[in-house]
Design an enzyme around this catalytic site. Structure first.
Site, mmCIF file in Angstrom:
data_model
loop_
_atom_site.group_PDB
_atom_site.id
_atom_site.type_symbol
_atom_site.label_atom_id
_atom_site.label_comp_id
_atom_site.label_asym_id
_atom_site.label_seq_id
_atom_site.Cartn_x
_atom_site.Cartn_y
_atom_site.Cartn_z
ATOM 1 N N ARG A 586 0.836 -1.189 0.000
ATOM 2 C CA ARG A 586 0.000 0.000 0.000
ATOM 3 C C ARG A 586 0.883 1.255 0.000
ATOM 4 O O ARG A 586 1.978 1.256 0.588
ATOM 5 C CB ARG A 586 -0.936 -0.002 1.230
ATOM 6 C CG ARG A 586 -2.039 -1.042 1.135
ATOM 7 C CD ARG A 586 -2.961 -0.814 -0.055
ATOM 8 N NE ARG A 586 -3.701 0.413 0.089
ATOM 9 C CZ ARG A 586 -4.973 0.501 0.453
ATOM 10 N NH1 ARG A 586 -5.681 -0.606 0.680
ATOM 11 N NH2 ARG A 586 -5.571 1.660 0.562
ATOM 12 N N LYS A 697 7.542 -12.798 1.910
ATOM 13 C CA LYS A 697 7.301 -13.463 0.621
ATOM 14 C C LYS A 697 8.529 -13.323 -0.277
ATOM 15 O O LYS A 697 8.961 -14.279 -0.921
ATOM 16 C CB LYS A 697 6.089 -12.848 -0.086
ATOM 17 C CG LYS A 697 4.781 -12.965 0.681
ATOM 18 C CD LYS A 697 3.708 -12.050 0.065
ATOM 19 C CE LYS A 697 2.597 -11.792 1.049
ATOM 20 N NZ LYS A 697 1.719 -10.669 0.636
HETATM 21 C C1 LIG Z 1 1.604 -9.421 1.196
HETATM 22 C C2 LIG Z 1 0.697 -8.419 0.652
HETATM 23 C C3 LIG Z 1 0.559 -7.177 1.281
HETATM 24 C C4 LIG Z 1 1.362 -6.772 2.508
HETATM 25 O O1 LIG Z 1 2.554 -6.175 2.076
HETATM 26 P P1 LIG Z 1 3.498 -5.314 3.069
HETATM 27 O O2 LIG Z 1 4.726 -5.094 2.260
HETATM 28 O O3 LIG Z 1 3.750 -6.184 4.255
HETATM 29 O O4 LIG Z 1 2.781 -4.072 3.389
HETATM 30 C C5 LIG Z 1 -0.302 -6.250 0.733
HETATM 31 N N1 LIG Z 1 -1.005 -6.523 -0.380
HETATM 32 C C6 LIG Z 1 -0.882 -7.700 -1.022
HETATM 33 C C7 LIG Z 1 -1.675 -7.931 -2.257
HETATM 34 C C8 LIG Z 1 -0.038 -8.690 -0.533
HETATM 35 O O5 LIG Z 1 0.056 -9.862 -1.170
#
Ligand SMILES: *Cc1c(COP(=O)(O)O)cnc(C)c1O
Length: 845
Positions: A586, A697
């Site tokens: 975001r 991830k």
């Molecule tokens: C994993 C994920 C997030 C979280 O991302 P951050 O970098 O931890 O803020 C947000 N949106 C999607 C679609 C994700 O897969």
């Protein structure tokens, strides 16, 4: 292990490949059914192949149909493969052999279900084979599915990863959420600006869901309360004259990984209650009355697109109460079916995990149901409530702490406000006992915030009623205990605990990166999918030249696939020989996409000045949605797009630097992005990112991280060692210290690099046709009150980026570091996190 993408290039356009005479779906289905008039042991009538043939043959009425219809038929047949085990899971759990967990969340960011379901059911290869008969392939079918985007970002995706881990760990966990008709908005980029479009994810139907009409419940709103005295001293409260809204459950199956458990995600839809709208309010005006049904259905119409902030809208409170009440009524009805109205065992068999304060109105709602519906006394009801509720905090940002106006809530939920006031009165006695004559403590800790209009502090309500309060990373939990919730920590130190977030290795490695997954399985076997700590075994191969070469080759191929995706989505040409430097999440000031863009401008200036020595050519990808009302975040998107445009249109620059803004970042985009990333940007202002899960991830998929000492980055660094992590910037306590006398103007003057970047921005170089549009951004950087302290970390960030470049130019050590990162990512499996919730919260004796 083979998965969808391995076989993606099989050419299935020719019907003869399948051995079938026809390439018309309907005819193929008829042929398959004709081949199996009585079915057989090897191909049972309810197997995937025949089930699919049946859906196509009997449910699609016309000869030609589009890919959506074929996808729906396929998904329905895959769901059919789960029905029997789904039923068995339900029957077993309804006997309450152990405690049941309800995971209450306003968001479940599920993404697509097909590929993941096939992986869990171990049917990927079978599905690939069957689809060949229909002259299509699994990868194409997967692309047809709309993301279930019922969440904003990290918090909603965490809920989805948790459901996967709970099912895979064979835990009786039900997810409870809202079936928003419109999920997270679709982001378009027009002239560099974000434009929001509705997400009509249900327009082709949702083949995974099952509507369970006979489990509907009724949720009350408005009206008023009355007190009756039935016998002396025994007051009984009734909430009357309410407007009731029907809550209809839609169940989605959550398959465990190859273990036959099928858990349930129960999503509630609001529908009008006919008697009320039609008779009482609108007598005589039938059509108007029917039209007002919309008012009820509005409750589950749309997800609020605010991440890490609140907007205080009445409809949002309605959604929260609707979810909480419907879910608790459901849990109580289930319990009563088994145990009758003896609630003495209720907390032995039920626990509710509140995903942030969004569903924390479940606290007074459980009290209401036990008191008013089932006739329990206050002390008994309170004991049960406080033994069942557990609360997860997700943020320290003040703008994200929910506070609801008391007058507004009194009007909408009068009985609930009475109960909250009673909870607070009794709680303040506890405070007064602990800190006698300390008026300030009472004011500070009261659930009711005074001063002007009264507000209810939902986090305090959740803490007071919960037996467990957890943060989502070590640093975050520590800061909760020292700061935001310090008073409560002093009162109840044992309630507080940490559960560092995680992500599911099924979706985020086995499914999204099939090539890397099969390389890992070749070396280690495939047990790692259930026990990610086994990935440490990869460390044995970092000096195995052939293995390192295979590792690098897979990353390269994943970068080729990502290059294609970026070209498709952004029209920008990436080059997989360059470093892929990615920040997707975001858009928020605390996440500091701006710092990333400033560094890109710094590189751009160096290239224009001919200072290209030691520059490792890189492609920078930024993606993410801004809350529609968040002006600064939207300007940052515009800046990213304008900078990208200048860079990509200068042929002197593109050999060294390219940049794209990816529109509509979502779960299925991340499934393509993280396997093809070299460098993961996790650069939030220290102390602001509660955990992060995107960081995990990327790490699992072998990206190296450039990051601050924030959230789970700290634990990632601990696992992989600082020599394999690009650390920069102030830590959380230095941020607090620096804030006291922060002078960004002086920092800029003392930094040649930053003053160059600032001058270029101010000169209007990136907005020649739209003068002034970035003034707000420029001013925020030089503002001594800049909360995010972008200038303070700039030099450190650039120096560390230089080290990143130097390391990248030595590919052998880069690839070894990449392997070490994947090898060290086991701790961040959500299986690990959920084992912690299970042992230390849910099943704790
Ligand atoms: C994993 C994920 C997030 C979280 O991302 P951050 O970098 O931890 O803020 C947000 N949106 C999607 C679609 C994700 O897969």
């Amino acid at each position: 292990m083979t998965t969808a993408k391995d076989n993606a290039n099989v050419d299935n356009t020719n019907a003869s490949v399948s051995g079938r005479k026809s390439n018309n779906h309907m005819n193929v289905a008829a042929e398959i059914l004709a081949d199996h008039p009585n079915c057989s042991l090897s191909e049972p009538c309810d197997g995937l192949s025949i089930s699919l043939a049946r859906h196509i043959h009997y449910e699609l009425c016309r000869d030609e149909h589009d890919k959506h219809e074929l996808f729906n038929a396929l998904a329905l047949s895959v769901k059919e493969q789960m029905l029997e085990n789904w039923r068995q899971t339900r029957l077993k759990d309804n006997q309450y052999p152990q405690k049941q967990i309800a995971y209450l969340s306003l968001e479940f960011l599920m993404g697509r279900a097909l590929g993941n379901a096939l992986l869990s059911l171990d049917m990927t290869e079978e599905a690939q084979k069957i689809l060949t008969e229909y002259s299509t392939n699994l990868e194409d079918m997967e692309q047809v599915e709309h993301d279930a985007g019922l969440g904003n970002g990290g918090l909603g995706r965490l809920a989805a990863c948790f459901l996967d881990s709970c099912a895979s760990l064979d835990l009786p966990v039900t997810g409870y959420g809202i079936r928003y008709q419109y999920g997270m908005f679709v982001q378009k980029i027009i002239d560099g600006y974000q434009v929001e479009r509705p997400d009509r994810w249900l327009r082709n139907g949702n083949p995974w869901e099952v509507r369970i009409s006979n489990h509907s419940v009724s949720v009350p709103f408005y009206g008023h309360t009355e007190t009756h005295v039935n016998k002396p001293g025994n007051r009984h409260h009734v909430w009357v004259n309410t407007q009731n809204v029907l809550a209809i459950p839609y169940d989605m199956p959550i398959p465990g990984f190859k273990n036959k458990r099928i858990n349930t995600l129960r999503l509630w839809k609001a529908e009008a209650n006919d008697e009320f709208d039609l008779s009482e309010f609108n007598e005589g005006d039938y059509t108007e009355a029917v039209a007002t049904k919309n008012l009820a259905e509005q409750i589950t119409m749309v997800l609020y697109p605010n991440d890490a902030s609140v907007n205080g809208k009445e409809l949002r409170l309605k959604q929260q109460y609707f979810l909480s009440s419907a879910s608790l009524q459901d849990l109580l009805a289930r319990y009563v079916r088994k145990f009758g109205k003896d609630f003495s065992q209720f907390s032995t068999y039920n626990v509710m995990q509140l995903n942030d304060t969004h569903p924390s109105i479940a606290v007074p709602e459980l009290m209401r149901l036990l008191l008013d519906q089932y006739g329990l006394g206050w002390d008994e009801a309170w004991k049960i409530t406080t033994q069942c509720m557990a609360y997860t905090n997700h943020t320290l940002l003040p703008e994200a702490l929910e506070r609801w106006s008391v007058p507004m809530m009194k009007n909408m939920l009068p009985r609930i406000v009475e109960i909250i006031l009673e909870i607070n009165a009794r709680f303040l006695e506890v405070v007064a006992h602990k800190w006698p004559e300390d008026i300030q403590k009472l004011t500070e800790m009261s659930i009711i915030e005074e001063g002007g209009e009264q507000h209810i502090r939902m986090a305090y309500l959740a803490i007071v009623a919960s037996f467990s309060v957890n943060g989502v990373a070590g640093l975050h939990t520590q800061l909760l205990k020292e700061g935001l919730f310090n008073n409560f920590y002093q009162l109840w130190p044992n309630k507080f605990n940490n559960k560092t977030n995680g992500v599911t290795p099924r979706r985020w490695l086995a499914f999204c990166n099939p090539k890397l997954a099969s390389l890992i399985s070749r070396q280690l076997g495939d047990k790692w999918i259930n026990d990610l700590s086994l990935l440490t075994g990869l460390n044995a191969f970092i000096n195995d030249k052939a293995f390192v070469k295979d590792w690098a080759q897979i990353k390269y191929e994943n970068k080729q696939a990502l290059t294609k995706f970026v070209k498709q989505q952004c029209g920008v040409e990436f080059d997989p020989k360059m470093m892929f430097d990615v920040q997707v999440k975001r858009i928020h000031e605390y996440k500091r996409q701006l710092l990333n863009i400033l560094h890109v401008i710094h590189l751009y200036r160096r290239i224009l000045n001919g200072d290209t020595q030691n520059i490792a050519p890189r492609c920078v990808l930024i993606g993410g949605k801004a809350a529609p009302g968040y002006a600064m975040a939207k300007q940052i998107i515009k800046l990213a797009n304008n900078v990208a445009h200048m860079i990509n249109s200068d042929p002197k620059v593109t050999p060294y630097l390219r940049m794209a803004f990816l529109p509509n970042y979502n779960v299925s985009a991340m499934e393509k992005i993280c396997p093809g990333t070299d460098l993961s940007e996790q650069i939030s202002t220290a102390g602001k990112e509660a955990s992060g899960t995107g960081n995990m991830k990327f790490m699992m998929n072998g990206a190296l991280t450039i990051g601050t000492l924030d959230g789970a980055n700290i634990e990632m660094l601990e696992e992989v060692g600082k020599e394999n992590f690009f650390l920069f910037g102030l830590d959380a306590s230095q941020v607090s210290q620096t804030r006291i006398n922060y002078n960004p103007q002086q920092i800029i003057e003392q930094s040649k690099a930053l003053s160059g970047v600032m001058n270029m921005l101010k000169s209007g170089h990136f907005n020649l046709e739209e003068p002034g549009i970035f003034d707000h951004i420029i001013n925020s950087i030089v503002d001594p009150h800049d909360q995010w302290m972008t200038a303070a970390d700039f030099d450190s960030y650039c120096l560390t980026q230089d080290l990143v470049a130097k390391t990248y130019l030595d590919q052998d050590s880069w690839q070894q570091m990449s392997i070490k990162n994947t090898a060290a990512s086991g701790r961040f499996s959500s299986d690990n996190t959920i084992a912690g919730y299970r042992d230390e919260i849910w099943m704790k004796k």
